[in-house]
Design an enzyme around this catalytic site. Structure first.
Site, short mmCIF file in Angstrom:
data_model
loop_
_atom_site.label_atom_id
_atom_site.label_comp_id
_atom_site.label_asym_id
_atom_site.label_seq_id
_atom_site.Cartn_x
_atom_site.Cartn_y
_atom_site.Cartn_z
N LYS A 79 0.81 -1.21 0.00
CA LYS A 79 0.00 0.00 0.00
C LYS A 79 0.86 1.28 0.00
O LYS A 79 2.08 1.22 0.20
CB LYS A 79 -0.95 -0.05 1.20
CG LYS A 79 -1.98 -1.19 1.10
CD LYS A 79 -2.98 -1.17 2.26
CE LYS A 79 -4.00 -2.29 2.11
NZ LYS A 79 -5.02 -2.25 3.20
N ASN A 103 -2.32 0.13 6.68
CA ASN A 103 -1.83 -1.11 7.27
C ASN A 103 -0.95 -1.91 6.30
O ASN A 103 -0.87 -3.13 6.38
CB ASN A 103 -2.99 -1.93 7.83
CG ASN A 103 -4.00 -2.33 6.78
OD1 ASN A 103 -3.83 -2.00 5.61
ND2 ASN A 103 -5.03 -3.05 7.18
N HIS A 126 -2.23 -5.62 1.44
CA HIS A 126 -3.49 -6.32 1.19
C HIS A 126 -3.17 -7.73 0.75
O HIS A 126 -2.21 -7.94 0.00
CB HIS A 126 -4.29 -5.64 0.07
CG HIS A 126 -5.37 -6.54 -0.49
ND1 HIS A 126 -6.59 -6.68 0.10
CD2 HIS A 126 -5.35 -7.40 -1.55
CE1 HIS A 126 -7.30 -7.57 -0.59
NE2 HIS A 126 -6.57 -8.02 -1.59
N GLU A 166 -9.19 -10.66 -8.23
CA GLU A 166 -8.26 -9.56 -8.00
C GLU A 166 -7.07 -9.66 -8.95
O GLU A 166 -6.63 -8.65 -9.51
CB GLU A 166 -7.81 -9.55 -6.54
CG GLU A 166 -8.95 -9.20 -5.59
CD GLU A 166 -8.62 -9.36 -4.12
OE1 GLU A 166 -9.48 -9.02 -3.28
OE2 GLU A 166 -7.50 -9.82 -3.78
P1 ATP Z 1 -7.12 -6.30 3.09
O1 ATP Z 1 -8.47 -6.59 2.47
O2 ATP Z 1 -6.57 -4.93 2.73
O3 ATP Z 1 -6.14 -7.40 2.92
P2 ATP Z 1 -8.24 -7.10 5.60
O4 ATP Z 1 -8.88 -8.21 4.86
O5 ATP Z 1 -7.39 -7.43 6.80
O6 ATP Z 1 -7.31 -6.22 4.67
P3 ATP Z 1 -10.76 -5.71 5.39
O7 ATP Z 1 -11.77 -5.85 6.46
O8 ATP Z 1 -10.94 -6.44 4.10
O9 ATP Z 1 -9.33 -6.04 6.04
O10 ATP Z 1 -10.61 -4.16 5.11
C1 ATP Z 1 -9.96 -3.72 3.93
C2 ATP Z 1 -9.07 -2.54 4.25
O11 ATP Z 1 -9.87 -1.43 4.64
C3 ATP Z 1 -8.11 -2.75 5.43
O12 ATP Z 1 -6.93 -3.42 5.08
C4 ATP Z 1 -7.84 -1.32 5.86
O13 ATP Z 1 -6.87 -0.69 5.03
C5 ATP Z 1 -9.19 -0.66 5.62
N1 ATP Z 1 -9.99 -0.66 6.85
C6 ATP Z 1 -10.67 -1.70 7.38
N2 ATP Z 1 -11.30 -1.35 8.51
C7 ATP Z 1 -11.02 -0.03 8.69
C8 ATP Z 1 -11.37 0.94 9.69
N3 ATP Z 1 -12.15 0.61 10.71
N4 ATP Z 1 -10.88 2.19 9.53
C9 ATP Z 1 -10.10 2.53 8.49
N5 ATP Z 1 -9.73 1.68 7.53
C10 ATP Z 1 -10.17 0.42 7.61
MG MG Z 2 -9.97 -7.96 3.02
#
Ligand code: ATP
Ligand code: MG
Length: 137
Positions: free
Chosen positions: A9, A112, A115, A126
């Site tokens: 990211k 974070n 992804h 994807e």
């Molecule tokens: P990713 O899909 O990016 O691998 P993940 O599966 O761990 O991460 P998801 O729940 O799919 O998490 O959320 C996608 C992305 O959205 C997260 O990686 C983060 O960057 C963002 N995100 C998720 N929850 C929050 C939140 N509460 N506040 C801000 N950003 C968030």
């Molecule tokens: Mg995810």
């Protein structure tokens, strides 16, 4: 052998941590079989995170993903989807296990660092959004 889709990211590219994160990926036994740096458009980010469209953080997420270039990748390995999620660590870096990418590099829940796909169907979708078949070698 399985494939998963990965994004390094904007917080990673901005801090010049692409190599450091790739070293963690390779140390976990995953092979980077496709990789390119792209600056996502708003439309591309909205499509990619379409499943989160109704979530309160969606606007912030799209802003963050389009604020700087990212590195999109295809990773290959034994149980690659789960293996990558294990080395990524929890979505919230404060809850991520020691030694994970998010524990060691992530800034916040939003920024974070990485992804990784969450299932074979989403991985295939994807990968198809970002790579032509002949770019994966
Ligand atoms: P990713 O899909 O990016 O691998 P993940 O599966 O761990 O991460 P998801 O729940 O799919 O998490 O959320 C996608 C992305 O959205 C997260 O990686 C983060 O960057 C963002 N995100 C998720 N929850 C929050 C939140 N509460 N506040 C801000 N950003 C968030
Ligand atoms: Mg995810």
């Amino acid at each position: 052998v399985q494939r998963t889709f990965s994004i390094l990211k904007p917080d990673v590219t901005r801090r010049n941590l692409t190599g450091a994160v790739n070293a963690r990926i390779e140390a976990a036994g995953l092979r980077i079989i496709a990789q390119k740096r792209v600056h996502m458009t708003r439309a591309q980010a909205e499509t990619f995170y379409g499943v989160h469209r109704e979530r309160p953080f969606f606007g912030e997420l799209v802003e963050m993903m389009t604020a700087a270039p990212v590195v999109v990748q295809v990773l290959e390995g034994e149980d690659a989807i789960l293996a990558y999620r294990a080395v990524m660590g929890a979505t919230n870096p404060e809850k991520a296990d020691a030694g994970t990418i998010r524990k060691d590099f992530a800034i916040s829940m939003g920024e974070n660092s990485v992804h990784g796909s969450d299932a074979p169907e989403t991985a295939a979708q994807e990968i198809a959004q970002w790579f032509a078949g002949n770019e994966i070698v």
